[in-house]
Write a protein that holds these residues in place. Structure first.
Motif, PDB file in Angstrom:
ATOM      1  N   ALA A  76       6.792   6.225 -47.058  1.00 42.14           N
ATOM      2  CA  ALA A  76       7.418   7.300 -46.307  1.00 42.14           C
ATOM      3  C   ALA A  76       7.915   8.403 -47.233  1.00 42.14           C
ATOM      4  N   SER A  77       8.509   8.017 -48.366  1.00 43.84           N
ATOM      5  CA  SER A  77       9.072   8.999 -49.297  1.00 43.84           C
ATOM      6  C   SER A  77       7.975   9.732 -50.064  1.00 43.84           C
ATOM      7  N   ALA A  78       6.992   8.983 -50.561  1.00 42.86           N
ATOM      8  CA  ALA A  78       5.954   9.599 -51.391  1.00 42.86           C
ATOM      9  C   ALA A  78       5.055  10.526 -50.592  1.00 42.86           C
ATOM     10  N   PHE A 122      12.708  -0.418 -36.884  1.00 41.12           N
ATOM     11  CA  PHE A 122      12.609  -1.186 -35.648  1.00 41.12           C
ATOM     12  C   PHE A 122      11.633  -2.331 -35.897  1.00 41.12           C
ATOM     13  N   THR A 123      12.084  -3.535 -35.689  1.00 38.40           N
ATOM     14  CA  THR A 123      11.202  -4.678 -35.878  1.00 38.40           C
ATOM     15  C   THR A 123      11.542  -5.754 -34.866  1.00 38.40           C
ATOM     16  N   ASP A 124      10.542  -6.528 -34.474  1.00 39.07           N
ATOM     17  CA  ASP A 124      10.718  -7.499 -33.394  1.00 39.07           C
ATOM     18  C   ASP A 124      11.344  -8.796 -33.894  1.00 39.07           C
ATOM     19  N   ALA A 125      11.808  -9.590 -32.940  1.00 42.03           N
ATOM     20  CA  ALA A 125      12.526 -10.822 -33.261  1.00 42.03           C
ATOM     21  C   ALA A 125      11.602 -11.987 -33.575  1.00 42.03           C
ATOM     22  N   ASP A 126      10.303 -11.734 -33.589  1.00 43.29           N
ATOM     23  CA  ASP A 126       9.351 -12.783 -33.970  1.00 43.29           C
ATOM     24  C   ASP A 126       8.515 -12.357 -35.175  1.00 43.29           C
ATOM     25  N   ILE A 127       9.044 -11.442 -35.979  1.00 45.84           N
ATOM     26  CA  ILE A 127       8.318 -10.895 -37.123  1.00 45.84           C
ATOM     27  C   ILE A 127       8.963 -11.382 -38.422  1.00 45.84           C
ATOM     28  N   ARG A 128       8.121 -11.875 -39.328  1.00 41.04           N
ATOM     29  CA  ARG A 128       8.585 -12.286 -40.652  1.00 41.04           C
ATOM     30  C   ARG A 128       8.032 -11.322 -41.691  1.00 41.04           C
ATOM     31  N   HIS A 129       8.929 -10.806 -42.530  1.00 38.60           N
ATOM     32  CA  HIS A 129       8.576  -9.806 -43.541  1.00 38.60           C
ATOM     33  C   HIS A 129       8.494 -10.430 -44.922  1.00 38.60           C
ATOM     34  N   ALA A 130       7.482 -10.041 -45.691  1.00 40.26           N
ATOM     35  CA  ALA A 130       7.435 -10.409 -47.100  1.00 40.26           C
ATOM     36  C   ALA A 130       8.612  -9.747 -47.810  1.00 40.26           C
ATOM     37  N   PRO A 131       9.072 -10.292 -48.951  1.00 38.94           N
ATOM     38  CA  PRO A 131      10.277  -9.760 -49.603  1.00 38.94           C
ATOM     39  C   PRO A 131      10.193  -8.281 -49.991  1.00 38.94           C
ATOM     40  N   ASP A 132       8.990  -7.766 -50.243  1.00 32.86           N
ATOM     41  CA  ASP A 132       8.871  -6.364 -50.643  1.00 32.86           C
ATOM     42  C   ASP A 132       8.404  -5.462 -49.504  1.00 32.86           C
ATOM     43  N   SER A 133       8.453  -5.974 -48.283  1.00 37.05           N
ATOM     44  CA  SER A 133       7.971  -5.204 -47.136  1.00 37.05           C
ATOM     45  C   SER A 133       8.704  -3.879 -46.985  1.00 37.05           C
ATOM     46  N   LEU A 134      10.028  -3.916 -46.960  1.00 41.24           N
ATOM     47  CA  LEU A 134      10.808  -2.691 -46.753  1.00 41.24           C
ATOM     48  C   LEU A 134      10.635  -1.734 -47.920  1.00 41.24           C
ATOM     49  N   ARG A 135      10.598  -2.256 -49.130  1.00 39.58           N
ATOM     50  CA  ARG A 135      10.416  -1.402 -50.298  1.00 39.58           C
ATOM     51  C   ARG A 135       9.113  -0.598 -50.186  1.00 39.58           C
ATOM     52  N   ARG A 136       8.051  -1.263 -49.772  1.00 36.86           N
ATOM     53  CA  ARG A 136       6.759  -0.584 -49.663  1.00 36.86           C
ATOM     54  C   ARG A 136       6.745   0.418 -48.513  1.00 36.86           C
ATOM     55  N   LEU A 137       7.378   0.071 -47.399  1.00 36.10           N
ATOM     56  CA  LEU A 137       7.463   1.009 -46.284  1.00 36.10           C
ATOM     57  C   LEU A 137       8.177   2.293 -46.695  1.00 36.10           C
ATOM     58  N   VAL A 138       9.312   2.129 -47.346  1.00 35.73           N
ATOM     59  CA  VAL A 138      10.096   3.299 -47.756  1.00 35.73           C
ATOM     60  C   VAL A 138       9.364   4.087 -48.833  1.00 35.73           C
ATOM     61  N   ALA A 174      13.310   8.642 -56.221  1.00 35.44           N
ATOM     62  CA  ALA A 174      14.344   8.741 -57.265  1.00 35.44           C
ATOM     63  C   ALA A 174      15.634   8.076 -56.796  1.00 35.44           C
ATOM     64  N   ALA A 175      15.925   8.196 -55.516  1.00 37.48           N
ATOM     65  CA  ALA A 175      17.097   7.536 -54.925  1.00 37.48           C
ATOM     66  C   ALA A 175      16.644   6.859 -53.644  1.00 37.48           C
ATOM     67  N   TRP A 176      16.929   5.573 -53.537  1.00 35.73           N
ATOM     68  CA  TRP A 176      16.480   4.821 -52.366  1.00 35.73           C
ATOM     69  C   TRP A 176      17.372   5.139 -51.173  1.00 35.73           C
ATOM     70  N   PRO A 177      16.773   5.552 -50.039  1.00 34.16           N
ATOM     71  CA  PRO A 177      17.572   5.896 -48.856  1.00 34.16           C
ATOM     72  C   PRO A 177      18.197   4.651 -48.229  1.00 34.16           C
ATOM     73  N   SER A 178      19.292   4.856 -47.528  1.00 36.94           N
ATOM     74  CA  SER A 178      19.918   3.745 -46.800  1.00 36.94           C
ATOM     75  C   SER A 178      19.107   3.438 -45.550  1.00 36.94           C
ATOM     76  N   VAL A 179      19.060   2.163 -45.183  1.00 40.60           N
ATOM     77  CA  VAL A 179      18.242   1.712 -44.054  1.00 40.60           C
ATOM     78  C   VAL A 179      19.054   0.753 -43.192  1.00 40.60           C
ATOM     79  N   VAL A 180      18.951   0.912 -41.882  1.00 40.95           N
ATOM     80  CA  VAL A 180      19.464  -0.074 -40.939  1.00 40.95           C
ATOM     81  C   VAL A 180      18.295  -0.566 -40.094  1.00 40.95           C
ATOM     82  N   ALA A 181      18.097  -1.869 -40.060  1.00 38.94           N
ATOM     83  CA  ALA A 181      17.070  -2.468 -39.212  1.00 38.94           C
ATOM     84  C   ALA A 181      17.692  -2.857 -37.880  1.00 38.94           C
TER      85      ALA A 181
END
Length: 380
Positions: free
Chosen positions: A155-157, A136-152, A39-46
């Motif tokens: 975790a929430s659901a 936490f993510t490494d310096a050689d990792i590329r994320h798809a644009p919806d990667s964080l959305r799906r992770l969160v 219902a409310a998206w949490p704040s995230v720091v990578a």
């Protein structure tokens, strides 16, 4: 010889039926798109630890800042005393985006691994905004644009305090095509994801390239301090987090590693960094592991080639079971399942990598990360 063949067949029966069906490689993030959004998206720091990663940090930063995440998102890159311009490359990739902070790392204190110390310094910066979640993510990792959305969303659901994705490793060079799929296969064999994802099971696994944490649960677990000397830091963190709540780890095609392994030597170094640590630095465990791997992976083809009567038939059956188990992992990498017949040779290479890991530890060069030995080599 027949008894040896029977033991090998029994071992493969246990692996196929008794370890959470790890070999099917079905625990992945494809179902995340169907999960309800919070219902409310949490704040995230990578937080991204980066030492001498100028070749890939730009792609990592751009992919993170391009996330379609609806909530507040910030990024901290820890330039861990790089000598190749990693920090400036990260800033250039951000093109002035104020969500990025680059922090220059300080020398590693005794007792900490290099990566965890870099993460700890990034956490000090991240905590300034008191985020709900940490990535936490490494310096050689590329994320798809919806990667964080799906992770969160997962975790929430599902109420997970940790959600981790095993990044898709590069599989382009000949060495990668022969050796990299086995790394994923062996990891799941050691840490069946189905067991790790079950709250009541003791197994706990995570993949350090992409780990989303509930910050409050992470603080309750003690943060990084209790695992500061862990070489296999991702699974050590997973164990701490599972003690305070449910966790989830799976495969993905949406998070990919950009690190190339052009030759077998590079893969050997990657495996050797942690292999002996996995055995608790115990020579007896090393000997037992070599014997077990010889029974499981080497005995079947040898029996099939040189055995007689029932021993040969059982050896062929165990070898076929081995190829069957490896086929789903090979398919994920777009490779022919016939390569599964060569898994004994690949397993022999990993046995050699593990012996090399033990040899490096005995010489005081164990746990090498970016040219720096692990904390077991620290004075005192």
């Amino acid at each position: 010889m027949t008894w040896l063949a029977l033991a090998a067949c029994l071992a493969w029966a246990v692996l196929l039926l008794g370890r959470g069906f790890f070999w099917l490689a079905r625990d992945d993030d494809r179902a995340a798109a169907a999960l309800p959004e919070p219902a409310a998206w949490p704040s995230v720091v990578a937080v991204v630890p980066a030492r001498d990663e100028a070749a890939t940090i730009g792609a990592t930063v751009r992919s993170l800042l391009a996330q379609d995440y609806p909530g507040d998102f910030r990024l901290v890159v820890v330039d861990d005393r790089s000598a190749d311009g990693t920090g400036p490359a990260a800033l250039a990739a951000a093109a002035g985006d104020p969500r990025l902070v680059v922090r220059r790392g300080e020398a590693r204190p005794a007792g900490w691994t290099g990566k965890l110390w870099a993460l700890e310094q990034g956490l000090a910066e991240a905590r300034r905004s008191a985020p709900d979640r940490l990535l936490f993510t490494d310096a050689d990792i590329r994320h798809a644009p919806d990667s964080l959305r799906r992770l969160v969303a997962r975790a929430s659901a599902e109420g997970r305090v940790l959600v981790s994705l095993m990044a898709r490793l590069r599989c382009a060079s000949a060495a990668e095509r022969w050796l990299i799929p086995a790394f994923i296969f062996f990891f799941q064999m050691l840490y069946p994801f189905r067991w790790s994802n079950a709250p009541g099971a003791r197994t706990a696994a995570a993949a350090g390239g992409c780990v989303l944490l509930d910050r409050a649960a992470f603080e309750r677990a003690g943060g990084l301090g209790p695992i500061r000397g862990a070489i296999i830091d991702d699974c050590a963190l997973a164990r701490r987090m599972k003690a305070v709540g449910p966790i989830w780890t799976g495969l993905t095609d949406r998070v990919e590693s950009l690190r190339p392994y052009e030759g077998a030597g590079a893969i050997r170094r990657m495996v050797a960094r942690t292999a002996y640590a996995q055995l608790g630095y115990r020579a007896a465990a090393l000997a037992g592991m070599i014997l077990a791997l010889a029974l499981v992976f080497l005995a079947p083809p040898l029996l099939a080639a040189f055995g007689h009567g029932p021993a040969r038939g059982l050896g062929l059956a165990a070898w076929a079971a081995m190829a069957l188990a490896y086929a789903p992992t090979l398919r994920r990498f777009g490779l022919s399942p016939l390569r599964g017949l060569a898994l004994p040779a690949v397993a022999a290479a990993y046995m050699a990598f593990t012996l090399d890991s033990a040899w490096a530890e005995w010489r005081g060069r164990g746990g090498m990360w970016k040219g720096e030995a692990g904390p077991r080599a620290d004075p005192g």
